[in-house]
Design a protein around this motif. Structure first.
Motif, mmCIF file in Angstrom:
data_model
loop_
_atom_site.group_PDB
_atom_site.id
_atom_site.type_symbol
_atom_site.label_atom_id
_atom_site.label_comp_id
_atom_site.label_asym_id
_atom_site.label_seq_id
_atom_site.Cartn_x
_atom_site.Cartn_y
_atom_site.Cartn_z
ATOM 1 N N GLU A 140 13.256 -15.608 3.525
ATOM 2 C CA GLU A 140 13.455 -14.872 2.288
ATOM 3 C C GLU A 140 12.201 -14.080 1.903
ATOM 4 O OE1 GLU A 140 16.213 -14.602 0.672
ATOM 5 O OE2 GLU A 140 17.446 -16.239 1.480
ATOM 6 N N TYR A 141 12.417 -13.003 1.137
ATOM 7 C CA TYR A 141 11.283 -12.256 0.571
ATOM 8 C C TYR A 141 10.390 -13.192 -0.252
ATOM 9 C CZ TYR A 141 13.275 -7.561 1.470
ATOM 10 O OH TYR A 141 13.759 -6.410 2.046
ATOM 11 N N ASP A 142 9.071 -12.901 -0.212
ATOM 12 C CA ASP A 142 8.061 -13.514 -1.079
ATOM 13 C C ASP A 142 7.796 -14.989 -0.777
ATOM 14 O OD1 ASP A 142 7.912 -11.044 -2.452
ATOM 15 O OD2 ASP A 142 9.536 -11.639 -3.789
ATOM 16 N N ARG A 143 8.372 -15.508 0.274
ATOM 17 C CA ARG A 143 8.132 -16.907 0.648
ATOM 18 C C ARG A 143 7.115 -16.967 1.781
ATOM 19 N NH1 ARG A 143 12.238 -20.285 4.449
ATOM 20 N NH2 ARG A 143 10.688 -21.766 5.231
ATOM 21 N N GLU A 144 6.008 -17.681 1.559
ATOM 22 C CA GLU A 144 5.016 -17.848 2.614
ATOM 23 C C GLU A 144 5.530 -18.841 3.654
ATOM 24 O OE1 GLU A 144 0.953 -18.675 1.870
ATOM 25 O OE2 GLU A 144 0.735 -17.128 0.317
ATOM 26 N N ARG A 154 4.155 -13.440 5.026
ATOM 27 C CA ARG A 154 5.054 -13.272 3.886
ATOM 28 C C ARG A 154 5.685 -11.888 3.957
ATOM 29 N NH1 ARG A 154 2.546 -14.432 -1.908
ATOM 30 N NH2 ARG A 154 1.205 -12.681 -1.278
ATOM 31 N N PHE A 155 7.012 -11.846 3.776
ATOM 32 C CA PHE A 155 7.739 -10.584 3.731
ATOM 33 C C PHE A 155 7.824 -10.103 2.286
ATOM 34 C CE2 PHE A 155 9.946 -12.464 7.574
ATOM 35 C CZ PHE A 155 9.354 -11.603 8.484
ATOM 36 N N ARG A 156 7.476 -8.826 2.056
ATOM 37 C CA ARG A 156 7.587 -8.208 0.736
ATOM 38 C C ARG A 156 8.519 -7.000 0.849
ATOM 39 N NH1 ARG A 156 3.239 -9.991 -2.207
ATOM 40 N NH2 ARG A 156 4.651 -9.695 -3.985
ATOM 41 N N ASP A 157 9.221 -6.693 -0.215
ATOM 42 C CA ASP A 157 10.239 -5.639 -0.180
ATOM 43 C C ASP A 157 9.613 -4.275 0.087
ATOM 44 O OD1 ASP A 157 12.510 -4.074 -0.532
ATOM 45 O OD2 ASP A 157 13.247 -5.305 -2.190
ATOM 46 N N ALA A 158 10.116 -3.576 1.132
ATOM 47 C CA ALA A 158 9.597 -2.251 1.483
ATOM 48 C C ALA A 158 10.457 -1.126 0.928
ATOM 49 C CB ALA A 158 9.489 -2.104 3.002
ATOM 50 N N GLY A 159 11.668 -1.439 0.428
ATOM 51 C CA GLY A 159 12.520 -0.421 -0.188
ATOM 52 C C GLY A 159 12.980 0.680 0.746
ATOM 53 N N HIS A 160 12.982 0.431 2.048
ATOM 54 C CA HIS A 160 13.335 1.461 3.035
ATOM 55 C C HIS A 160 14.818 1.395 3.380
ATOM 56 C CE1 HIS A 160 13.320 4.009 6.522
ATOM 57 N NE2 HIS A 160 13.452 3.007 7.371
ATOM 58 N N ALA A 165 10.881 -4.796 5.183
ATOM 59 C CA ALA A 165 9.767 -5.578 4.649
ATOM 60 C C ALA A 165 8.413 -4.985 4.990
ATOM 61 C CB ALA A 165 9.833 -7.013 5.180
ATOM 62 N N ILE A 166 7.514 -5.080 4.029
ATOM 63 C CA ILE A 166 6.077 -5.013 4.279
ATOM 64 C C ILE A 166 5.673 -6.435 4.651
ATOM 65 C CG2 ILE A 166 3.808 -4.559 3.251
ATOM 66 C CD1 ILE A 166 5.422 -2.929 1.065
ATOM 67 N N PRO A 192 17.811 5.498 -4.487
ATOM 68 C CA PRO A 192 18.968 4.714 -4.912
ATOM 69 C C PRO A 192 19.171 3.442 -4.112
ATOM 70 C CG PRO A 192 19.664 6.537 -3.553
ATOM 71 C CD PRO A 192 18.188 6.715 -3.770
ATOM 72 N N ILE A 193 19.964 2.571 -4.668
ATOM 73 C CA ILE A 193 20.463 1.320 -4.095
ATOM 74 C C ILE A 193 19.396 0.229 -4.072
ATOM 75 C CG2 ILE A 193 21.599 0.150 -2.172
ATOM 76 C CD1 ILE A 193 22.822 2.767 -1.316
ATOM 77 N N LEU A 194 18.326 0.432 -3.313
ATOM 78 C CA LEU A 194 17.365 -0.641 -3.126
ATOM 79 C C LEU A 194 16.245 -0.587 -4.159
ATOM 80 C CD1 LEU A 194 17.052 -0.554 0.765
ATOM 81 C CD2 LEU A 194 18.496 -2.039 -0.637
ATOM 82 N N ARG A 195 15.586 -1.723 -4.306
ATOM 83 C CA ARG A 195 14.455 -1.815 -5.221
ATOM 84 C C ARG A 195 13.271 -1.026 -4.670
ATOM 85 N NH1 ARG A 195 15.135 -8.296 -5.385
ATOM 86 N NH2 ARG A 195 14.528 -7.895 -3.230
ATOM 87 N N ASP A 196 12.350 -0.652 -5.561
ATOM 88 C CA ASP A 196 11.153 0.069 -5.138
ATOM 89 C C ASP A 196 10.275 -0.827 -4.269
ATOM 90 O OD1 ASP A 196 12.046 2.168 -6.627
ATOM 91 O OD2 ASP A 196 10.592 1.946 -8.245
ATOM 92 N N PRO A 197 9.453 -0.220 -3.406
ATOM 93 C CA PRO A 197 8.551 -1.026 -2.577
ATOM 94 C C PRO A 197 7.620 -1.890 -3.434
ATOM 95 C CG PRO A 197 8.603 1.241 -1.804
ATOM 96 C CD PRO A 197 9.340 1.227 -3.102
ATOM 97 N N THR A 198 7.355 -3.091 -2.959
ATOM 98 C CA THR A 198 6.416 -3.992 -3.631
ATOM 99 C C THR A 198 4.999 -3.449 -3.481
ATOM 100 O OG1 THR A 198 7.833 -5.888 -3.160
ATOM 101 C CG2 THR A 198 5.519 -6.352 -3.674
ATOM 102 N N THR A 199 4.229 -3.544 -4.528
ATOM 103 C CA THR A 199 2.827 -3.131 -4.471
ATOM 104 C C THR A 199 1.990 -4.257 -3.872
ATOM 105 O OG1 THR A 199 3.057 -1.715 -6.416
ATOM 106 C CG2 THR A 199 0.812 -2.403 -5.814
ATOM 107 N N ILE A 200 1.219 -3.944 -2.855
ATOM 108 C CA ILE A 200 0.314 -4.905 -2.226
ATOM 109 C C ILE A 200 -1.098 -4.611 -2.734
ATOM 110 C CG2 ILE A 200 -0.524 -5.881 -0.059
ATOM 111 C CD1 ILE A 200 2.496 -6.214 -0.516
#
Length: 376
Positions: A140-144, A154-160, A165-166, A192-200
């Motif tokens: 899952e996203y955000d789980r180490e 850790r996978f972070r949302d890339a919004g692509h 994932a980032i 549209p559709i997906l969330r914005d990329p997570t800021t690292i």
């Protein structure tokens, strides 16, 4: 620590990065080279490392230029786990067998054309793709998690695209951690559709892909008005069809979203929309199964869809016969067909280059369809 750039350096496909550290070797992505006359030969070259020595793979997303050589990696002796987000795992279950089918079909066709002389064998088979999928693990996203002692990720949302994932990776050597960040392909904020990329916030080493790094994106409102104008003029003034070449995963779902939203808002007369791509049909189904990854606007639109409000006519072709039947539609249709990187799919361009729907002003399709290419 050593970092090797094995693809997507000075080009936009074939993403693959090898990280070598104390007692660990792993890959980030293992993508296929797509486009150009040398692509097939390059993909058949042996890996510049021993696949059996790779401990695991971290995958940013499911697009074939990032994941397409994973079955080849498994076939060559890789036995480790392939880590990806759950949505990416679902997409791989469709995309890797489809890629294998293309490899087998192309190899058979080339063998017949060359009468067996110097014909390349399939890059991998459906069985190789099936074997590879047994090694895929969803995180899952955000789980180490710790794919190996001394490594955290850790996978972070890339919004692509769905599941993209980032990847943040912490590698510890001699008691000191180093943080690497791999961007993968990044989505634009506000899409549209997906969330914005997570800021690292921080990284010791940043590996970032920049396919469009040398240009400014057109303001989306201008693109939207251009899209409305093309549809209105072609369908309702000229009495023709609009033909849209679109990647089956990501771009097709985005186009459907815009057509639905513009129709709901009364800015577009209800069109007849056909999706002529088995892959896009499967990807759209998977997208609907991951509502938790949608942004708030897309969730509201999904609610309208569930209530059946102001829907455009939408049909997915389910067979070759249904696909061929689209040839008889002389006007009033928007037909979205797969284009791959314009080296596979049902729409190809004369120049053989990557053709993005609604951004293909310099290309026109070599297609059995009668209509106008969106953006042409």
């Amino acid at each position: 620590m050593k970092l090797h750039f094995l693809g997507a350096a000075r080009e936009v496909t074939g993403s693959c990065f090898l990280v070598e550290a104390l007692n660990v070797r792993f890959l980030v992505d293992c993508g296929m080279v797509q486009g150009g006359r040398t692509a097939a030969a390059r993909n058949h070259e042996p890996f510049p490392f021993d696949p059996a020595s790779i401990d695991f793979v971290l995958l940013t997303h499911a697009h074939i230029d990032h994941s397409g050589l994973l079955p080849k990696l498994t076939r060559a002796g890789f036995k480790g786990a392939i880590y990806a987000t759950p949505a990416t795992v679902d997409l791989l279950g469709v995309m890797l067998p489809d890629s294998a089918h293309i490899q087998e079909s192309d190899a058979k066709r080339n063998a017949q054309r060359l009468r067996g002389k110097d014909a390349l064998p399939p890059l991998y088979t459906l069985q190789d793709a099936s074997d590879c999928l047994q090694q895929v693990r969803g995180i899952e996203y955000d789980r180490e998690f710790a794919p190996r002692v001394g490594v955290r990720a850790r996978f972070r949302d890339a919004g692509h695209i769905l599941g993209s994932a980032i990847i943040e990776v912490w590698v510890t050597e001699y008691g000191y951690p180093t943080k690497l960040v791999f961007s993968g392909d990044l989505g634009q904020p506000g899409r549209p559709i997906l969330r914005d990329p997570t800021t690292i916030e921080d990284a010791d080493i940043l590996v970032i892909e920049s396919t469009y790094g040398n240009r400014q994106h057109k303001d989306f409102s201008a693109t939207e008005e251009e899209m409305i104008g093309i549809v209105e003029k072609t369908l309702f003034e000229r009495g023709g069809n609009v033909i849209v070449p679109a990647f089956a995963v990501g771009r097709t779902q985005e186009i459907l979203y815009h057509l639905h939203r513009l129709t709901c808002e009364g800015r577009l007369r209800q069109p007849k929309v056909f999706v002529d791509s088995p892959m896009a049909t499967q990807a759209t189904r998977i997208t609907r199964e991951h509502l938790e990854l949608f942004d708030e606007q897309a969730k509201r639109l999904a609610g309208w869809h569930a209530r059946g409000e102001n829907l455009p006519y939408l049909s997915f072709t389910a067979s070759a016969e249904e696909s061929m039947a689209l040839n008889r539609i002389r006007s009033g249709a928007i037909i979205i067909s797969a284009s791959g990187m314009c080296d596979a799919g049902r729409i190809r361009t004369t120049c053989g280059t990557t053709c993005h729907a609604a951004n293909a002003a310099s290309c026109f399709p070599v297609s059995r369809r009668r209509g106008r290419l969106a953006g042409a």
